[in-house]
Design a protein around this motif. Structure first.
Motif, PDB file in Angstrom:
ATOM      1  N   SER A   1      -6.470   5.179  -5.248  1.00 18.71           N
ATOM      2  CA  SER A   1      -6.645   5.319  -6.694  1.00 18.71           C
ATOM      3  C   SER A   1      -8.109   5.500  -7.070  1.00 18.71           C
ATOM      4  N   LYS A   2      -8.319   6.179  -8.187  1.00 15.44           N
ATOM      5  CA  LYS A   2      -9.658   6.359  -8.737  1.00 15.44           C
ATOM      6  C   LYS A   2     -10.076   5.100  -9.483  1.00 15.44           C
ATOM      7  N   ARG A   3     -11.318   4.678  -9.269  1.00 12.90           N
ATOM      8  CA  ARG A   3     -11.895   3.539  -9.963  1.00 12.90           C
ATOM      9  C   ARG A   3     -13.231   3.957 -10.571  1.00 12.90           C
ATOM     10  N   PRO A   4     -13.736   3.216 -11.560  1.00 11.30           N
ATOM     11  CA  PRO A   4     -15.047   3.563 -12.121  1.00 11.30           C
ATOM     12  C   PRO A   4     -16.148   3.556 -11.068  1.00 11.30           C
ATOM     13  N   TYR A   5     -15.955   2.763 -10.028  1.00  2.10           N
ATOM     14  CA  TYR A   5     -17.012   2.626  -9.024  1.00  2.10           C
ATOM     15  C   TYR A   5     -16.703   3.398  -7.739  1.00  2.10           C
ATOM     16  N   LYS A   6     -15.596   4.180  -7.669  1.00  2.00           N
ATOM     17  CA  LYS A   6     -15.295   4.934  -6.461  1.00  2.00           C
ATOM     18  C   LYS A   6     -14.363   6.099  -6.777  1.00  2.00           C
ATOM     19  N   LYS A   7     -14.396   7.089  -5.908  1.00  2.00           N
ATOM     20  CA  LYS A   7     -13.477   8.202  -6.007  1.00  2.00           C
ATOM     21  C   LYS A   7     -12.194   7.868  -5.227  1.00  2.00           C
ATOM     22  N   PRO A   8     -11.091   8.523  -5.558  1.00  2.00           N
ATOM     23  CA  PRO A   8      -9.856   8.253  -4.795  1.00  2.00           C
ATOM     24  C   PRO A   8      -9.936   8.851  -3.390  1.00  2.00           C
ATOM     25  N   PHE A   9      -9.385   8.129  -2.406  1.00  2.00           N
ATOM     26  CA  PHE A   9      -9.319   8.638  -1.035  1.00  2.00           C
ATOM     27  C   PHE A   9      -7.996   9.356  -0.817  1.00  2.00           C
ATOM     28  N   THR A  10      -8.016  10.276   0.121  1.00  2.00           N
ATOM     29  CA  THR A  10      -6.772  10.918   0.528  1.00  2.00           C
ATOM     30  C   THR A  10      -5.923   9.933   1.312  1.00  2.00           C
ATOM     31  N   HIS A  11      -4.656  10.257   1.496  1.00  2.00           N
ATOM     32  CA  HIS A  11      -3.782   9.402   2.295  1.00  2.00           C
ATOM     33  C   HIS A  11      -4.330   9.245   3.716  1.00  2.00           C
ATOM     34  N   LYS A  12      -4.780  10.344   4.293  1.00  3.60           N
ATOM     35  CA  LYS A  12      -5.292  10.303   5.668  1.00  3.60           C
ATOM     36  C   LYS A  12      -6.502   9.381   5.764  1.00  3.60           C
ATOM     37  N   LYS A  13      -7.431   9.487   4.792  1.00  6.75           N
ATOM     38  CA  LYS A  13      -8.625   8.655   4.812  1.00  6.75           C
ATOM     39  C   LYS A  13      -8.272   7.187   4.588  1.00  6.75           C
ATOM     40  N   ALA A  14      -7.372   6.918   3.650  1.00  4.25           N
ATOM     41  CA  ALA A  14      -6.971   5.526   3.389  1.00  4.25           C
ATOM     42  C   ALA A  14      -6.332   4.910   4.622  1.00  4.25           C
ATOM     43  N   LEU A  15      -5.458   5.663   5.312  1.00  3.40           N
ATOM     44  CA  LEU A  15      -4.802   5.145   6.512  1.00  3.40           C
ATOM     45  C   LEU A  15      -5.828   4.899   7.614  1.00  3.40           C
ATOM     46  N   GLU A  16      -6.814   5.790   7.736  1.00  2.00           N
ATOM     47  CA  GLU A  16      -7.858   5.614   8.752  1.00  2.00           C
ATOM     48  C   GLU A  16      -8.639   4.325   8.497  1.00  2.00           C
ATOM     49  N   ILE A  17      -8.965   4.061   7.226  1.00  2.00           N
ATOM     50  CA  ILE A  17      -9.705   2.828   6.886  1.00  2.00           C
ATOM     51  C   ILE A  17      -8.872   1.600   7.223  1.00  2.00           C
ATOM     52  N   MET A  18      -7.574   1.628   6.906  1.00  2.00           N
ATOM     53  CA  MET A  18      -6.721   0.460   7.160  1.00  2.00           C
ATOM     54  C   MET A  18      -6.529   0.212   8.653  1.00  2.00           C
ATOM     55  N   LEU A  19      -6.484   1.282   9.448  1.00  2.00           N
ATOM     56  CA  LEU A  19      -6.236   1.133  10.890  1.00  2.00           C
ATOM     57  C   LEU A  19      -7.508   0.857  11.676  1.00  2.00           C
ATOM     58  N   ASN A  20      -8.658   1.374  11.200  1.00  2.00           N
ATOM     59  CA  ASN A  20      -9.900   1.264  11.979  1.00  2.00           C
ATOM     60  C   ASN A  20     -10.987   0.464  11.279  1.00  2.00           C
ATOM     61  N   GLY A  21     -10.874   0.279   9.926  1.00  2.00           N
ATOM     62  CA  GLY A  21     -11.875  -0.460   9.181  1.00  2.00           C
ATOM     63  C   GLY A  21     -13.012   0.440   8.730  1.00  2.00           C
ATOM     64  N   ASP A  22     -13.725  -0.039   7.699  1.00  2.00           N
ATOM     65  CA  ASP A  22     -14.874   0.726   7.205  1.00  2.00           C
ATOM     66  C   ASP A  22     -16.028  -0.161   6.777  1.00  2.00           C
ATOM     67  N   GLY A  23     -16.037  -1.417   7.221  1.00  2.00           N
ATOM     68  CA  GLY A  23     -17.093  -2.339   6.808  1.00  2.00           C
ATOM     69  C   GLY A  23     -16.637  -3.274   5.701  1.00  2.00           C
ATOM     70  N   ARG A  24     -15.761  -2.770   4.818  1.00  2.00           N
ATOM     71  CA  ARG A  24     -15.214  -3.616   3.749  1.00  2.00           C
ATOM     72  C   ARG A  24     -13.777  -4.024   4.053  1.00  2.00           C
ATOM     73  N   THR A  25     -13.025  -3.097   4.589  1.00  2.00           N
ATOM     74  CA  THR A  25     -11.625  -3.360   4.953  1.00  2.00           C
ATOM     75  C   THR A  25     -11.504  -3.352   6.466  1.00  2.00           C
ATOM     76  N   SER A  26     -10.752  -4.337   6.999  1.00  2.80           N
ATOM     77  CA  SER A  26     -10.601  -4.467   8.449  1.00  2.80           C
ATOM     78  C   SER A  26      -9.116  -4.565   8.790  1.00  2.80           C
ATOM     79  N   PRO A  27      -8.667  -3.950   9.905  1.00  7.55           N
ATOM     80  CA  PRO A  27      -7.233  -3.997  10.235  1.00  7.55           C
ATOM     81  C   PRO A  27      -6.709  -5.400  10.499  1.00  7.55           C
ATOM     82  N   ASP A  28      -7.611  -6.336  10.902  1.00  3.93           N
ATOM     83  CA  ASP A  28      -7.107  -7.691  11.168  1.00  3.93           C
ATOM     84  C   ASP A  28      -6.844  -8.471   9.887  1.00  3.93           C
ATOM     85  N   GLU A  29      -7.059  -7.830   8.711  1.00  3.28           N
ATOM     86  CA  GLU A  29      -6.689  -8.465   7.451  1.00  3.28           C
ATOM     87  C   GLU A  29      -5.182  -8.443   7.231  1.00  3.28           C
TER      88      GLU A  29
END
Length: 551
Positions: free
Chosen positions: A498-526
């Motif tokens: 989703s689009k937020r005032p502080y970020k642009k929306p991610f594609t499905h592929k990018k969101a899934l990559e972040i959830m599976l591999n992490g990006d510094g803020r989100t980690s798969p072990d969550e």
């Protein structure tokens, strides 16, 4: 064989003896039910005591966990002392002392007490226990308190400071344990099976013969059920099964003796009564009754007798047959009316359930209006949460409740100030702490009705992380209810998309990559690994659902 002898034999063989056998079997069944009821009651009592102790330990422990995170607090002894005093005043009925110690001395001790100078904190059981697992509170083994001389359980937490380390400790008030956790038949034992707490002071210090690998044990005419609680303690409930089951035995014996006495009296009188007054009239009544059953005809005039009571019986039977026929017709009509009424009830029940679900959706829409526009966020959370719950093969009733109540996961945000909720830039630490309280506020709003328990748990725990780094309590793994785990991963995915005032929306592929591999803020072990694997397996369907709902 005469009817007299026949009926007497039948009374003995087919009435008295079977009733005696039934009485014995009933006594056995009552005894078995009594045993089952006893175990059920003891199990409930054990669960209640374990839950109350664990709740107390978690409540105090979570406070220590939160307090230990602020390293600067332990550099300001005065501020720390004020905080601990406030905590003690609020919970002094539950706790004996609260203190902060470094290895060589006690820096803060509330309330003040005279402690022997040669008694170093580093040598005490609670201090050593806190060093075994530094990132979470610990419950010490029972030990003798140096100040009060009583057996004490301490909840402690390791604290990392800039110039060393220390330990926060809270001594649980023994009187609170005795009055709130124990009952007349509940005791606490240590790992060596020694009784440390009991309302019966005579058994304190006694050692029990218990095998911790088993659920229960028979001990000196007592049934003992036991379960391990937080810390190195076991909670035991017991019941004297002889006293408990004695009424069952007495009732069984009374029933059997009563049947035997009644059978003996009946056997002595039945022959004379049958010969002189009853045999022929009864045979005639039986014949007429059989004729009614086959042809629906009953002729009382065929039954000739000089006994007035039998005449009355014949007339009553005739009247009863008339009443039965009338009642049958009335019941038939009533049954038809009931069927129509039942159809109406089903209709209104369905309408009520639909209204209830619509009310929840409308309430969720109102809550969503307090937050920034997230483009049908609530409906996406509902549908995707239901999708994952079905793939996990959860019970249908639970799946339905997850779908319905996931809409209320952010209901607590109605109490968050609008200037924080809609702030376009990053939140300050103080603002973030207020924002995090929306989980607790949501649980408070939904509290008080067991029908909303699932909704309450979703609102309270949907920001807890599987790795224990979530809020508000930092629960870990299976401590988090499964419905909250499901809503959490869906909420994270939708936030990334989703689009937020502080970020642009991610594609499905990018969101899934972040959830599976992490990006510094989100980690798969969550996330629960099982749910994350399902998410990965059905990612194409999830993307399709999200896109359809967003459009």
């Amino acid at each position: 064989m005469t009817i007299n002898h026949f009926i007497k034999r039948k009374i003995r063989n087919h009435i008295i003896l079977p009733i005696v056998i039934i009485g014995v079997i009933a006594g056995i069944i009552m005894t078995l039910l009594g045993i089952r009821a006893m175990f059920f009651q003891l199990d409930l009592q054990l669960s209640k005591s374990v839950r109350e102790w664990n709740d107390l330990a978690l409540h105090v422990g979570n406070f220590l966990n939160v307090l230990s995170q602020d390293k600067s607090l332990f550099e300001d002894k005065k501020n720390l002392e004020n905080i601990l005093k406030i905590f003690y005043e609020n919970y002094k009925n539950m706790i004996e002392h609260v203190y902060f110690s470094v290895p060589e001395k006690n820096l803060v001790f509330i309330p003040e007490a005279k402690i022997p100078e040669n008694l170093l904190p580093k040598d005490r059981p609670w201090f050593k226990k806190s060093l075994e697992k530094k990132d979470f509170f610990q419950v010490s083994p029972p030990y003798i308190d140096a100040v009060t001389g009583e057996i004490v359980l301490t909840i402690s937490k390791y604290v990392e400071m800039r110039n060393g380390y220390g330990v926060l400790g809270v001594d649980i008030n023994p009187n609170y344990i005795v009055t709130h956790i124990l009952d007349r038949n509940v005791i606490l034992i240590d790992q060596d099976n020694t009784v440390i707490y009991s309302n019966n002071k005579k058994i304190i210090g006694r050692k029990l013969k218990i095998d911790h690998d088993k659920k229960y044990r028979i001990y000196n005419f007592n049934v003992l059920l036991f379960q391990k609680a937080l810390g190195d303690i076991y909670i035991v409930v017991y019941e004297n099964y002889v006293i408990r089951l004695l009424p069952n035995f007495l009732i069984t014996i009374t029933i059997v003796l009563g049947i035997l006495v009644l059978g003996h009296l009946t056997d002595n009188n039945v022959e004379e009564e049958l010969n002189s007054n009853i045999r022929v009239p009864i045979e005639n009544i039986i014949d007429e009754t059989k004729r009614y059953l086959t042809n629906q005809e009953f002729d009382g005039s065929k039954i000739n007798t000089e006994i007035e009571e039998i005449d009355v019986l014949v007339n009553e039977i005739a009247d009863m047959i008339s009443i039965i026929e009338a009642n049958f017709q009335e019941l038939k009509a009533t049954n038809e009316e009931l069927e129509e009424a039942y159809k109406e009830i089903e209709k209104y029940s369905g309408e009520l359930e639909t209204t209830y679900e619509l009310f929840i959706e409308k309430m969720a829409t109102i809550v969503e209006g307090f937050d920034e526009d997230t483009g049908n966020h609530i409906k996406r959370v509902q549908v995707l949460s239901k999708f994952l719950a079905e793939k996990m093969k959860l019970p249908d009733n639970l799946v339905k409740k997850i779908y319905l109540y996931s809409a209320l996961h952010d209901i607590g945000k109605i109490k968050v100030p609008p200037e924080i909720l809609r702030k376009p830039s990053s939140l300050s630490n103080e603002e973030w702490e207020i924002m995090k309280k929306h989980t607790i506020w949501g649980a408070e709003i939904l509290d008080g009705d067991e029908r909303l328990e699932i909704a309450k748990r979703i609102a309270l725990y949907h920001h807890e992380k599987f790795n224990g780094r979530g809020y508000p309590y930092g629960l870990k793994g299976e401590q988090i209810p499964i419905e909250a785990q499901i809503v959490n991963i869906v909420d994270v995915y939708d936030a990334l998309r989703s689009k937020r005032p502080y970020k642009k929306p991610f594609t499905h592929k990018k969101a899934l990559e972040i959830m599976l591999n992490g990006d510094g803020r989100t980690s798969p072990d969550e996330f629960n690994p099982k749910i994350l694997e399902i998410f990965k397996t059905y990612e194409a369907e999830i993307e399709n659902i999200w896109e359809n709902l967003s459009n």
